[in-house]
Design a protein around this motif. Sequence first.
Motif, PDB file in Angstrom:
ATOM      1  N   ASN A  91      31.081 -25.146  -2.114  1.00  0.00           N
ATOM      2  CA  ASN A  91      31.494 -24.858  -0.735  1.00  0.00           C
ATOM      3  C   ASN A  91      32.216 -23.525  -0.799  1.00  0.00           C
ATOM      4  OD1 ASN A  91      32.206 -24.863   1.942  1.00  0.00           O
ATOM      5  ND2 ASN A  91      33.566 -26.656   1.825  1.00  0.00           N
ATOM      6  N   CYS A  92      31.417 -22.471  -0.988  1.00  0.00           N
ATOM      7  CA  CYS A  92      31.962 -21.170  -1.357  1.00  0.00           C
ATOM      8  C   CYS A  92      31.688 -20.073  -0.325  1.00  0.00           C
ATOM      9  CB  CYS A  92      31.406 -20.737  -2.708  1.00  0.00           C
ATOM     10  SG  CYS A  92      31.869 -21.839  -4.081  1.00  0.00           S
ATOM     11  N   GLU A  93      31.311 -20.448   0.887  1.00  0.00           N
ATOM     12  CA  GLU A  93      31.109 -19.420   1.910  1.00  0.00           C
ATOM     13  C   GLU A  93      32.432 -18.711   2.184  1.00  0.00           C
ATOM     14  OE1 GLU A  93      28.322 -18.449   3.264  1.00  0.00           O
ATOM     15  OE2 GLU A  93      27.168 -19.897   2.096  1.00  0.00           O
ATOM     16  N   PRO A  94      32.395 -17.379   2.371  1.00  0.00           N
ATOM     17  CA  PRO A  94      33.657 -16.622   2.564  1.00  0.00           C
ATOM     18  C   PRO A  94      34.504 -17.123   3.725  1.00  0.00           C
ATOM     19  CG  PRO A  94      31.815 -15.139   2.147  1.00  0.00           C
ATOM     20  CD  PRO A  94      31.214 -16.499   2.326  1.00  0.00           C
ATOM     21  N   ASN A  95      33.855 -17.628   4.766  1.00  0.00           N
ATOM     22  CA  ASN A  95      34.600 -18.059   5.940  1.00  0.00           C
ATOM     23  C   ASN A  95      34.738 -19.580   6.019  1.00  0.00           C
ATOM     24  OD1 ASN A  95      31.946 -18.563   6.380  1.00  0.00           O
ATOM     25  ND2 ASN A  95      31.869 -17.757   8.486  1.00  0.00           N
ATOM     26  N   ALA A  96      34.494 -20.281   4.901  1.00  0.00           N
ATOM     27  CA  ALA A  96      34.575 -21.741   4.912  1.00  0.00           C
ATOM     28  C   ALA A  96      36.023 -22.191   5.058  1.00  0.00           C
ATOM     29  CB  ALA A  96      33.978 -22.306   3.634  1.00  0.00           C
ATOM     30  N   THR A  97      36.277 -23.057   6.039  1.00  0.00           N
ATOM     31  CA  THR A  97      37.624 -23.589   6.254  1.00  0.00           C
ATOM     32  C   THR A  97      37.652 -25.110   6.281  1.00  0.00           C
ATOM     33  OG1 THR A  97      37.330 -23.462   8.675  1.00  0.00           O
ATOM     34  CG2 THR A  97      38.340 -21.550   7.564  1.00  0.00           C
ATOM     35  N   GLU A 159      32.907 -35.246  -0.350  1.00  0.00           N
ATOM     36  CA  GLU A 159      33.342 -34.055   0.360  1.00  0.00           C
ATOM     37  C   GLU A 159      33.765 -32.976  -0.638  1.00  0.00           C
ATOM     38  OE1 GLU A 159      36.385 -34.915   3.183  1.00  0.00           O
ATOM     39  OE2 GLU A 159      34.944 -35.568   4.718  1.00  0.00           O
ATOM     40  N   VAL A 160      33.369 -31.724  -0.324  1.00  0.00           N
ATOM     41  CA  VAL A 160      33.720 -30.587  -1.179  1.00  0.00           C
ATOM     42  C   VAL A 160      34.685 -29.698  -0.395  1.00  0.00           C
ATOM     43  CG1 VAL A 160      32.859 -28.690  -2.590  1.00  0.00           C
ATOM     44  CG2 VAL A 160      31.400 -30.681  -2.146  1.00  0.00           C
ATOM     45  N   ALA A 161      35.878 -29.512  -0.916  1.00  0.00           N
ATOM     46  CA  ALA A 161      36.885 -28.708  -0.227  1.00  0.00           C
ATOM     47  C   ALA A 161      36.474 -27.239  -0.212  1.00  0.00           C
ATOM     48  CB  ALA A 161      38.234 -28.868  -0.921  1.00  0.00           C
ATOM     49  N   PRO A 162      36.940 -26.473   0.788  1.00  0.00           N
ATOM     50  CA  PRO A 162      36.628 -25.039   0.837  1.00  0.00           C
ATOM     51  C   PRO A 162      37.086 -24.326  -0.440  1.00  0.00           C
ATOM     52  CG  PRO A 162      37.643 -25.762   2.884  1.00  0.00           C
ATOM     53  CD  PRO A 162      37.767 -26.901   1.917  1.00  0.00           C
ATOM     54  N   PRO A 230      34.328 -37.230 -10.075  1.00  0.00           N
ATOM     55  CA  PRO A 230      34.065 -35.854  -9.669  1.00  0.00           C
ATOM     56  C   PRO A 230      34.770 -34.862 -10.583  1.00  0.00           C
ATOM     57  CG  PRO A 230      35.742 -36.827  -8.259  1.00  0.00           C
ATOM     58  CD  PRO A 230      35.271 -37.920  -9.175  1.00  0.00           C
ATOM     59  N   VAL A 231      34.130 -33.740 -10.786  1.00  0.00           N
ATOM     60  CA  VAL A 231      34.720 -32.620 -11.511  1.00  0.00           C
ATOM     61  C   VAL A 231      34.724 -31.439 -10.551  1.00  0.00           C
ATOM     62  CG1 VAL A 231      34.510 -31.041 -13.451  1.00  0.00           C
ATOM     63  CG2 VAL A 231      33.927 -33.457 -13.742  1.00  0.00           C
ATOM     64  N   ILE A 232      35.920 -30.944 -10.223  1.00  0.00           N
ATOM     65  CA  ILE A 232      36.059 -29.905  -9.218  1.00  0.00           C
ATOM     66  C   ILE A 232      36.561 -28.619  -9.859  1.00  0.00           C
ATOM     67  CG2 ILE A 232      37.225 -29.259  -7.068  1.00  0.00           C
ATOM     68  CD1 ILE A 232      37.493 -32.252  -6.469  1.00  0.00           C
ATOM     69  N   THR A 233      35.862 -27.533  -9.585  1.00  0.00           N
ATOM     70  CA  THR A 233      36.253 -26.230 -10.103  1.00  0.00           C
ATOM     71  C   THR A 233      36.325 -25.232  -8.956  1.00  0.00           C
ATOM     72  OG1 THR A 233      33.928 -25.703 -10.573  1.00  0.00           O
ATOM     73  CG2 THR A 233      35.231 -26.649 -12.376  1.00  0.00           C
ATOM     74  N   ASP A 234      36.964 -24.111  -9.207  1.00  0.00           N
ATOM     75  CA  ASP A 234      37.035 -23.053  -8.194  1.00  0.00           C
ATOM     76  C   ASP A 234      35.728 -22.291  -8.115  1.00  0.00           C
ATOM     77  OD1 ASP A 234      39.706 -23.659  -7.632  1.00  0.00           O
ATOM     78  OD2 ASP A 234      40.420 -22.328  -9.233  1.00  0.00           O
ATOM     79  N   CYS A 235      35.480 -21.719  -6.931  1.00  0.00           N
ATOM     80  CA  CYS A 235      34.275 -20.896  -6.750  1.00  0.00           C
ATOM     81  C   CYS A 235      34.348 -19.664  -7.660  1.00  0.00           C
ATOM     82  CB  CYS A 235      34.142 -20.468  -5.295  1.00  0.00           C
ATOM     83  SG  CYS A 235      33.761 -21.853  -4.179  1.00  0.00           S
TER      84      CYS A 235
END
Length: 235
Positions: A91-97, A159-162, A230-235
Amino acid sequence: MAKIIRLVALGCALATGGAVIALLPSANAADVKSAQEIMGLCDRSSKINGVQQQVREPIGGGFRADTCDFVETKFETFNGPPEKASIDFPNCEPNATEPSKVTIKWSSTAAQGQGTYTVTQQGGGGGLFGALTGSWLKHKGTLDMTINSASAGDTETREVAPGKVLALEFTPKMQRMTGEWRVHIDADPGSFAVNPSPEQNFAAPEVVEGPHMLAGAAGAPGVVDGEIKPVITDC
């Protein structure tokens, strides 16, 4: 008098093909056998775990021992190595909120039949490996050893956080059966052209690992037990 030769592994020496020591100082050199030699006798025993075997090739080779039985001494469960079970969901779109809702189909496979001796790693119920099935199946939820591998899988909504990337990781629940193969050769009273020989007994340790299984629904094959997270990493 019966002669008993028992082999012990020095640390991981047996599993890595290292040295094995026979604990019978008074035994003749001819009586000392390596683990592989003992398993060769076991594989060509007249009875394996109480089941009568057929004489196999080469023709005239015959049986090399009278009985071979696996005796279990310990059974334990443990977590296997975690494995990535899905693709990445960013969920790496620049304007993703807002969180992004995704449907994830994941799958993972655990191998069966990891034993100490190469002769047991035959799969498909063959040879000594298949002879272990009875011991393996007496433990609730275990995988039939005639199967080479088993899988787990499902479809989940997450769900994937921005600014984050989500993937799923599966950790299989494994089990380990420890014991030893015990080979017995009857005493031979001898004959006119054959010297008499005493009863012989050999033992070689064995360790077999495989996945713990959950029963399948409505008669379907079982699935590997374990934990999906789940394994969550930064964009």
